[in-house]
Design a protein around this motif. Sequence first.
Motif, PDB file in Angstrom:
ATOM      1  N   PHE A 113      54.546  15.279 -61.218  1.00 48.36           N
ATOM      2  CA  PHE A 113      55.721  14.406 -61.267  1.00 48.36           C
ATOM      3  C   PHE A 113      56.893  15.101 -61.955  1.00 48.36           C
ATOM      4  CE2 PHE A 113      52.978  10.412 -60.851  1.00 48.36           C
ATOM      5  CZ  PHE A 113      53.336  10.237 -59.522  1.00 48.36           C
ATOM      6  N   GLU A 114      56.624  15.848 -63.019  1.00 55.72           N
ATOM      7  CA  GLU A 114      57.682  16.576 -63.710  1.00 55.72           C
ATOM      8  C   GLU A 114      58.315  17.614 -62.791  1.00 55.72           C
ATOM      9  OE1 GLU A 114      55.894  18.158 -67.259  1.00 55.72           O
ATOM     10  OE2 GLU A 114      55.962  16.223 -68.303  1.00 55.72           O
ATOM     11  N   LYS A 115      57.470  18.341 -62.036  1.00 58.66           N
ATOM     12  CA  LYS A 115      58.000  19.349 -61.113  1.00 58.66           C
ATOM     13  C   LYS A 115      58.818  18.701 -60.000  1.00 58.66           C
ATOM     14  CE  LYS A 115      54.560  22.921 -61.933  1.00 58.66           C
ATOM     15  NZ  LYS A 115      53.504  23.740 -61.373  1.00 58.66           N
ATOM     16  N   LEU A 120      64.052  17.385 -57.707  1.00 54.99           N
ATOM     17  CA  LEU A 120      65.052  16.390 -57.297  1.00 54.99           C
ATOM     18  C   LEU A 120      66.337  16.538 -58.092  1.00 54.99           C
ATOM     19  CD1 LEU A 120      62.866  13.188 -56.825  1.00 54.99           C
ATOM     20  CD2 LEU A 120      64.027  14.497 -55.044  1.00 54.99           C
ATOM     21  N   SER A 121      66.203  16.817 -59.386  1.00 55.55           N
ATOM     22  CA  SER A 121      67.396  17.022 -60.223  1.00 55.55           C
ATOM     23  C   SER A 121      68.198  18.212 -59.724  1.00 55.55           C
ATOM     24  CB  SER A 121      67.001  17.258 -61.680  1.00 55.55           C
ATOM     25  OG  SER A 121      66.333  16.153 -62.197  1.00 55.55           O
ATOM     26  N   ALA A 125      71.962  18.119 -58.160  1.00 55.17           N
ATOM     27  CA  ALA A 125      73.043  18.966 -58.684  1.00 55.17           C
ATOM     28  C   ALA A 125      73.637  19.813 -57.570  1.00 55.17           C
ATOM     29  CB  ALA A 125      72.512  19.848 -59.812  1.00 55.17           C
ATOM     30  N   SER A 126      72.765  20.380 -56.757  1.00 54.11           N
ATOM     31  CA  SER A 126      73.225  21.192 -55.634  1.00 54.11           C
ATOM     32  C   SER A 126      73.987  20.323 -54.637  1.00 54.11           C
ATOM     33  CB  SER A 126      72.034  21.857 -54.960  1.00 54.11           C
ATOM     34  OG  SER A 126      72.428  22.564 -53.822  1.00 54.11           O
ATOM     35  N   HIS A 127      73.479  19.127 -54.391  1.00 54.22           N
ATOM     36  CA  HIS A 127      74.121  18.189 -53.466  1.00 54.22           C
ATOM     37  C   HIS A 127      75.506  17.797 -53.995  1.00 54.22           C
ATOM     38  CE1 HIS A 127      74.998  14.964 -50.835  1.00 54.22           C
ATOM     39  NE2 HIS A 127      73.767  14.535 -50.601  1.00 54.22           N
ATOM     40  N   LYS A 128      75.628  17.581 -55.299  1.00 54.34           N
ATOM     41  CA  LYS A 128      76.925  17.228 -55.897  1.00 54.34           C
ATOM     42  C   LYS A 128      77.920  18.356 -55.725  1.00 54.34           C
ATOM     43  CE  LYS A 128      75.697  13.952 -59.521  1.00 54.34           C
ATOM     44  NZ  LYS A 128      75.643  13.706 -60.969  1.00 54.34           N
ATOM     45  N   LYS A 129      77.470  19.602 -55.953  1.00 49.26           N
ATOM     46  CA  LYS A 129      78.365  20.755 -55.801  1.00 49.26           C
ATOM     47  C   LYS A 129      78.871  20.848 -54.364  1.00 49.26           C
ATOM     48  CE  LYS A 129      76.280  23.572 -59.440  1.00 49.26           C
ATOM     49  NZ  LYS A 129      75.476  24.766 -59.727  1.00 49.26           N
TER      50      LYS A 129
END
Length: 149
Positions: A113-115, A120-121, A125-129
Motif C-alpha cells: 500500500f505504501e508503494k 500515485l503521489s 505530481a507528474s500529472h499536475k506538472k
Amino acid sequence: MSNVSSNSTESSLQGRGRAIGVPKRCWCGEGIISLISKSDSNPYRRYYRCQFAVANKLRNDEHTFKWVDEAFVNEIDTLNAKNADLEKQLKEIRTERFEFEKMVYEKMEKEIFEKVEDGLSEAKASHKKIMIVLVFFCMIMIGLTKLLG
C-alpha cells in the motif's frame, strides 16, 4: 516354566516399582523372557518373567512378572498419551504458524500500500506538472491567436 497363578493387580506390580509397558530388564539387572502359563486359573496365558527368577524357580518374589496382554495395553496407553501430546504440539505449532503468516501478510500488505501510494503521489505530481504546462501552452496559444487575429 512355572505354574503361575496371580490376579491382574498383583501381576502388574513389581517389588521394586511398577513396570510400565513391556519390561526389558528386571530390577536385579537380569533380562526378561516370555513364557506361557500352565496354571489352571490362567492356562496358556503368556507372561514376562525375570530370567533369574525362572532359573532359580522363585515364586511370589519381587522379581519382574507381567502378563503380556497387560504389558501391551500399557504400551498402547503410553502411545495414545504420546500421540495426544504430539497432536497438542502440532496444534500449537499450527497456531503459531498462522499468527506468523498473518503478521507477514499484514507487513507485506502495508509495504505494498505504501508503494502504491508513493506511485500515485508521483503520478499526481507528474500529472499536475503536465496540466500546468498544458494550461500555460493553451494560454500562450490563446494569446497568440488574439494577437494575430
